[in-house]
Design a protein around this motif. Structure first.
Motif, PDB file in Angstrom:
ATOM      1  N   GLU A   1      38.560  35.607  44.150  1.00  0.00           N
ATOM      2  CA  GLU A   1      39.613  34.593  44.322  1.00  0.00           C
ATOM      3  C   GLU A   1      40.031  34.537  45.785  1.00  0.00           C
ATOM      4  O   GLU A   1      40.211  33.476  46.365  1.00  0.00           O
ATOM      5  N   ILE A   2      40.182  35.735  46.386  1.00  0.00           N
ATOM      6  CA  ILE A   2      40.561  35.809  47.790  1.00  0.00           C
ATOM      7  C   ILE A   2      39.541  35.100  48.668  1.00  0.00           C
ATOM      8  O   ILE A   2      39.885  34.385  49.599  1.00  0.00           O
TER       9      ILE A   2
ATOM     10  N   LYS B   1      49.495  36.842  44.305  1.00  0.00           N
ATOM     11  CA  LYS B   1      48.531  37.342  43.319  1.00  0.00           C
ATOM     12  C   LYS B   1      48.773  38.789  42.904  1.00  0.00           C
ATOM     13  O   LYS B   1      48.295  39.219  41.875  1.00  0.00           O
TER      14      LYS B   1
ATOM     15  N   ARG C   1      40.182  40.034  58.097  1.00  0.00           N
ATOM     16  CA  ARG C   1      40.201  39.857  56.641  1.00  0.00           C
ATOM     17  C   ARG C   1      38.808  39.566  56.110  1.00  0.00           C
ATOM     18  O   ARG C   1      38.396  40.087  55.082  1.00  0.00           O
TER      19      ARG C   1
ATOM     20  N   GLN D   1      48.487  35.784  49.838  1.00  0.00           N
ATOM     21  CA  GLN D   1      47.743  36.100  48.614  1.00  0.00           C
ATOM     22  C   GLN D   1      48.282  37.367  47.961  1.00  0.00           C
ATOM     23  O   GLN D   1      48.358  37.459  46.735  1.00  0.00           O
TER      24      GLN D   1
ATOM     25  N   ALA E   1      42.864  46.027  51.649  1.00  0.00           N
ATOM     26  CA  ALA E   1      41.522  46.511  51.955  1.00  0.00           C
ATOM     27  C   ALA E   1      40.461  45.500  51.535  1.00  0.00           C
ATOM     28  O   ALA E   1      39.382  45.447  52.102  1.00  0.00           O
ATOM     29  N   MET E   2      40.774  44.681  50.510  1.00  0.00           N
ATOM     30  CA  MET E   2      39.804  43.683  50.055  1.00  0.00           C
ATOM     31  C   MET E   2      39.844  42.426  50.918  1.00  0.00           C
ATOM     32  O   MET E   2      39.073  41.497  50.690  1.00  0.00           O
ATOM     33  N   GLY E   3      40.779  42.392  51.863  1.00  0.00           N
ATOM     34  CA  GLY E   3      40.837  41.251  52.771  1.00  0.00           C
ATOM     35  C   GLY E   3      41.832  40.180  52.353  1.00  0.00           C
ATOM     36  O   GLY E   3      41.742  39.039  52.813  1.00  0.00           O
TER      37      GLY E   3
ATOM     38  N   ARG F   1      36.803  42.718  56.174  1.00  0.00           N
ATOM     39  CA  ARG F   1      37.197  43.623  55.087  1.00  0.00           C
ATOM     40  C   ARG F   1      36.550  43.230  53.778  1.00  0.00           C
ATOM     41  O   ARG F   1      36.298  44.072  52.918  1.00  0.00           O
ATOM     42  N   GLY F   2      36.286  41.938  53.614  1.00  0.00           N
ATOM     43  CA  GLY F   2      35.595  41.467  52.416  1.00  0.00           C
ATOM     44  C   GLY F   2      34.208  42.089  52.269  1.00  0.00           C
ATOM     45  O   GLY F   2      33.653  42.133  51.180  1.00  0.00           O
TER      46      GLY F   2
ATOM     47  N   PHE G   1      39.649  39.338  41.328  1.00  0.00           N
ATOM     48  CA  PHE G   1      40.562  39.259  42.485  1.00  0.00           C
ATOM     49  C   PHE G   1      39.865  39.105  43.847  1.00  0.00           C
ATOM     50  O   PHE G   1      40.194  38.183  44.603  1.00  0.00           O
TER      51      PHE G   1
END
Lengths: 225, 262
Positions: free
Chosen positions: B108-109, A143, B78, A139, A132-134, B81-82, B105
């Motif tokens: 970092e992404i 991670k 992606r 990753q 959900a955070m992309g 979604r950020g 986190f």
């Protein structure tokens, strides 16, 4: 009393140390290769499982079966079946280095399966939160999955290295040497029961050390409680 | 800012196909706190998860600020979604990362440099008032603290939209109130639009500006709570929930009352 027990083994110490060195050498290289191949393979199995992040049900079925077949081979038979491959890679099928090939190959599917199971225990919700955070699949693996499963991965390495220690005793058959081979040659073939008892005790101690180190690391790495 | 158009999502179970979300459309305005309330199994969580495509709808469109998310490629999705934060009933923090590293986190992404990460992490922690927990692991936190860290983790990416999936259902009433105040603050001060799914009346009643009531995969009724007087609840369940809000605290309970009266 103590000298009685150590009496016949004292003059054998140089040979025992040599055998221990061979065992260490076999285990380190076999472990390295098995981890290098087994961890990615286990991760792949996890990712392509039906319903997982990058599902490929057909490829999964093929790999799953292959892993099961390889795991069912008794080590002694695998050692012999692999002789041509070993000869191709190492140049000879005899000696300590040669044993590393079947040792590593026999451990890869075990390693992969245990890693897959360990990763399956990671909370799906945490993975979805990362999605959900992309986060990309790569990753998520590096991670989140490996981070959350790190104590399980260490447990897996502990189990596999103790397996190696017991499998490496068969190595004597192809001139691999090592501490297990030493126990068989002196203790069993020459009826030196005291030497055998001493060597077995030594192996028990090594297993204990590996297990305790593993347990310690697992405790240190696991922050889930 | 957010438009769902004709969202359809079905699952195939052992007893055949179910339309969990059946042709739902809704519109969330900028700055709204939009509630979706419904009994368990009504499809509200699934609907919420189609917004960031954790569940990809079988058909329908998800428009966020003029972009149809369903049409985006993997990479673009992606990135999109950020911009959408999300918090969950069970928090879903990374247990083997400290509070600091959990909030780190999303950055970092996104490839934010370490120095900037630090500033933004501390800033986010200050919003949820947990600066003293920086180096603690989640297992040592209470449920309410975990949810606050999850909120900080969502905020650190500076989202336009925050999705909340039953954010207080695992918390006691006091903590629930506290989390709701944090959400309200975030909405007012940081101008983040919020969509909340819940089965608790207290949640939607106290902070939402608009509420959709969901029943068996469809939206039965949408109420504008800011101008409640003009919008009299029509359905029986909505009357029970919104006219006697304090009596019926949970939708499941309200349904129980209805059935008992039948």
């Amino acid at each position: 009393m103590l000298t009685d027990f150590f009496g016949p083994t004292i003059e054998l110490w140089p040979e025992i140390l040599h055998a221990l060195g061979q065992t260490g050498y076999m285990m380190m290289f076999a472990m390295g290769i098995a981890a290098l191949a087994g961890i990615p393979l286990g991760t792949l199995l996890y990712l392509i499982r039906p319903g997982s992040l990058a599902q490929q049900p057909r490829l999964y079925a093929v790999l799953d079966t292959a892993v099961n077949i390889l795991r069912s081979f008794p080590f002694l038979i695998l050692l012999i079946v692999l002789i041509p491959i070993t000869r191709f890679i190492v140049g000879t099928a005899i000696g300590t280095t040669a044993v590393i090939v079947p040792l590593a190959i026999s451990a890869i599917p075990d390693f992969a399966r245990l890693i897959e199971q360990t990763l399956l225990e990671v909370n799906r919700g945490v993975i979805q939160a990362a999605e959900a955070m992309g986060a990309s699949t790569f990753q998520i693996v590096t991670k989140v999955l490996y981070r959350e499963a790190r104590s399980g991965i260490v447990s897996t390495c502990t189990i596999i290295s103790i397996n190696f220690l017991s499998f490496s005793t068969v190595a004597g058959l192809v001139g691999g040497g090592g501490i297990g081979d030493f126990a068989i040659r002196y203790g069993y073939y020459r009826y030196q029961l005291d030497v055998m008892a001493f060597t077995v005790a030594l192996i028990v101690i090594i297993v204990q050390i590996i297990q305790s180190t593993g347990n310690y690391l697992v405790r240190r790495l696991d922050k889930r409680h | 800012m957010l438009e769902l158009q004709n969202i359809l999502k079905s699952f195939t179970g052992a007893d055949g196909r179910h339309d969990v979300v059946n042709n739902v459309s809704l519109s969330v305005g900028k700055g709204d706190i939009y509630g979706i309330i419904g009994a368990s199994g009504a499809g509200k969580s699934t609907l919420l998860r189609t917004i960031n495509l954790l569940e990809r709808p079988d058909s329908g469109e998800v428009w966020l600020e003029g972009v149809d998310l369903t049409k985006l490629g993997k990479r673009e999705l992606r990135l999109a979604r950020g911009q959408i934060g999300m918090i969950f009933q069970h928090f879903h923090l990374i247990e083997n990362r400290t509070v600091y590293d959990n909030i780190s986190f999303p950055l970092e992404i996104a490839g934010v440099p370490k120095k900037e990460r630090r500033e933004r992490i501390l800033e986010s922690l200050a919003i949820v008032d947990l600066q003293d927990k920086v180096l603690v692991y989640p297992a040592k936190l209470s449920g309410g603290q975990k949810q606050r860290i999850a909120i900080a983790r969502a905020l650190v990416a500076r989202p336009k939209l925050l999705l909340c999936d039953e954010p207080t259902s695992a918390l006691d009433p006091d903590t629930t109130g506290q989390i709701l105040r944090f959400l309200q603050d975030i909405n007012r001060k940081l101008h983040i639009t919020i969509v909340i799914v819940s089965h608790e009346m207290e949640v939607v009643g106290s902070i939402c500006s608009k509420v959709s009531l969901m029943e068996r995969g469809v939206i039965a009724e949408t109420l504008d709570l800011a101008e409640r007087k003009q919008h009299e609840p029509k359905s029986q369940i909505a009357k029970l929930l919104f006219n006697h809000g304090q009596e019926a605290k949970e939708v499941d309970y309200a349904y129980g009352l209805l059935r008992a009266n039948d």
